[in-house]
Design an enzyme around this catalytic site. Structure first.
Site, PDB file in Angstrom:
ATOM      1  N   ASP A   1       0.828  -1.093  -0.079  1.00  0.00           N
ATOM      2  CA  ASP A   1       0.162  -0.186   0.076  1.00  0.00           C
ATOM      3  C   ASP A   1       0.888   1.349  -0.076  1.00  0.00           C
ATOM      4  O   ASP A   1       1.966   1.274   0.523  1.00  0.00           O
ATOM      5  CB  ASP A   1      -1.150  -0.048   1.261  1.00  0.00           C
TER       6      ASP A   1
ATOM      7  N   MET B   1      -8.660   7.619   8.282  1.00  0.00           N
ATOM      8  CA  MET B   1      -9.032   8.258   7.239  1.00  0.00           C
ATOM      9  C   MET B   1     -10.227   9.256   7.434  1.00  0.00           C
ATOM     10  O   MET B   1     -11.002   9.263   6.434  1.00  0.00           O
ATOM     11  CB  MET B   1      -9.405   6.973   6.456  1.00  0.00           C
TER      12      MET B   1
ATOM     13  N   LYS C   1      -4.025   3.066  -2.584  1.00  0.00           N
ATOM     14  CA  LYS C   1      -5.383   3.665  -2.735  1.00  0.00           C
ATOM     15  C   LYS C   1      -5.292   4.973  -2.247  1.00  0.00           C
ATOM     16  O   LYS C   1      -5.104   5.279  -0.794  1.00  0.00           O
ATOM     17  CB  LYS C   1      -6.374   2.882  -2.011  1.00  0.00           C
TER      18      LYS C   1
END
Length: 476
Positions: free
Chosen positions: A248, A383, A270
């Site tokens: 990631d 997030m 992402k």
């Protein structure tokens, strides 16, 4: 090289130790583990050696050293506090071509003792040529952490089946490939997991069926929150064994630097508004590379089972019969809070912790804000930078006091870590004023204010003006 590194067989062979103190005892206990016949020459011996002598494990000659004591010895240790005696033992041993170690006296040694990592039959000996025993011990400590305890049993297993492999696979190059598969593949993993029956069955099947030992394996590995020193030992071992590392974007570059140099790296980051690969394609990629016989590491920031979609990935692998393991990591909420000096629970302020994802409007709207708004609990939002306004309005609308402390930890556990402490009612304004950027964790709860007091890592925290009365009201 000043010294030839060798391993000496001392089983049932006489070794002389001159001296009877605690230093001599340490050497003797090591010798006894190798099966040596130890003879001690010294007018007095310490209590530990007396116990060994009473059990018949050593022979004690209760007098001063005499030159003839060297006659039958294979090796000699001089472990006394008399420098003249040390030199005499060394001189007489040299004259008889007997190898001698004079403790803490490198100039008179014909051999020196390394720092040892023992995974018998695997042995690692580390030496600095006598220049720095402390450095040798530090290096040994590093090797102790890197070598799994199961290395010993794996080596024993390989020794037990070696002749079977030689008979079954006469071709040298293919036999070497089989040995590589044996120590890197599923047999080794079964042994490390304590599943020796499965290991033996897997070995026997691979030996009978040509090409079966080429199967791949997937590790889902937690890379932790940033600092590479927070990586687990097992995570480090898998990184150094991987053919392919699918990682990631949040994985720190310093963690990737710990992987084997010839590994292939695939970035599947992402990020908001842009996905390099869809989750479905990532699942397919893991399966394809494992089916090609490769060792694949799926490397995720934090822990793979905390907002890492690890459960979806192993479900996909399991449905296709692909072997996998999960290596947990320190999740970001825990690691970043620790590096910010923010205790997630505290006897006076917080009795529970919520880990919450807030990466989009849809996920925020599905949360149970009534439960989240209760006091005396810590909320850790992952997030959530783009949803700060929504988090603030929902919590206050459902009863969380506007003066409840909040803390932002940006780039937690990294050299550029930044901690900002304020209150819930001005959370949006605080984030805008200080231009908060991802990756960042958002903590809400009474313990958040402690980040302003207990912070120990990186630059000092930014603490917005919040009165003691406001904080006390939030706690109440």
């Amino acid at each position: 090289m000043d010294y030839l590194p060798i391993f000496v067989a001392t089983d049932k062979r006489p070794v002389l130790v001159v001296g009877g103190g605690t230093v001599a005892e340490r050497k003797i206990r090591l010798l006894l583990r190798t099966g040596a016949q130890v003879r001690v020459v010294s007018p007095e011996i310490c209590d530990g050696l007396k116990q060994l002598e009473q059990k018949g494990r050593i022979e004690w000659i209760q007098r001063a050293f005499e030159n003839q004591d060297l006659e039958e010895a294979w090796l000699v240790y001089a472990a006394t506090d008399d420098p003249f005696l040390q030199k005499r033992v060394a001189r007489e041993a040299e004259a008889r071509r007997v190898l001698v170690n004079t403790v803490d006296d490198r100039d008179n040694c014909s051999f020196i003792m390394p720092a040892i990592v023992d995974r018998s039959p695997v042995m690692v000996a580390i030496s600095t040529g006598g220049t720095s025993p402390v450095l040798a011990r530090r290096l040994r400590d590093t090797m102790e952490r890197l070598l799994p305890q199961a290395t010993a049993r794996l080596a024993e297993f390989v020794g037990e089946v070696r002749d079977h492999i030689t008979r079954a696979i006469p071709e040298f190059s293919r036999r070497r490939r089989f040995h590589e598969w044996l120590v890197d593949g599923p047999v080794a993993r079964f042994i490390r997991a304590g599943q020796e029956d499965e290991a033996r069955q897997r070995f026997e099947a691979a030996l009978k069926e040509d090409g079966l030992f080429g199967e791949g394996h997937v590790y889902l590995v937690g890379a932790g929150p940033g600092d590479p020193e927070l990586l687990t030992l097992k995570a480090l071992q898998t990184l150094q064994a991987a053919d392919v590392i699918v990682h990631d974007g949040l994985v720190d570059e310093r963690v990737l630097d710990l992987a084997r140099r010839d590994a292939e790296f695939i970035d599947v980051a992402k990020k908001a508004g842009h996905h390099r690969l869809s989750q479905a394609r990532i699942n397919q990629l893991l399966a394809e590379r494992a089916e090609a016989g490769e060792v694949v590491v799926r490397l995720k920031g934090g822990d793979p089972f905390v907002f890492g979609r690890g459960g979806e990935e192993i479900t996909y692998l399991r449905e296709r019969g692909i072997a996998y393991e999960v290596v947990p990591g320190i999740t970001a909420a825990v690691g970043c809070a620790a590096y910010a000096g923010l205790p997630l629970t505290h006897r006076d302020h917080a009795h529970s912790v919520w880990l919450v994802t807030a990466h989009c409007r849809e996920s925020v709207d599905t949360l149970d804000w009534n439960d989240l708004a209760h006091s005396r609990q810590t909320l850790a939002f992952y997030m959530g930078v783009r949803q700060i306004g929504r988090v603030q309005s929902q919590l206050t609308a459902h009863g969380r006091h506007p003066d409840t402390p909040v803390a932002f930890v940006e780039n937690g556990c990294r050299p550029e870590q930044r901690v900002i402490v304020g209150r819930l009612g001005s959370m949006s304004e605080l984030a805008e004023r200080h231009q908060l950027q991802s990756p960042a964790l958002i903590y809400v709860g009474e313990v958040a204010r402690l980040a302003g007091e207990l912070n120990w890592y990186g630059q000092a925290p930014i603490v917005a003006e919040t009165s003691a009365e406001q904080l006390q009201q939030a706690v109440v």
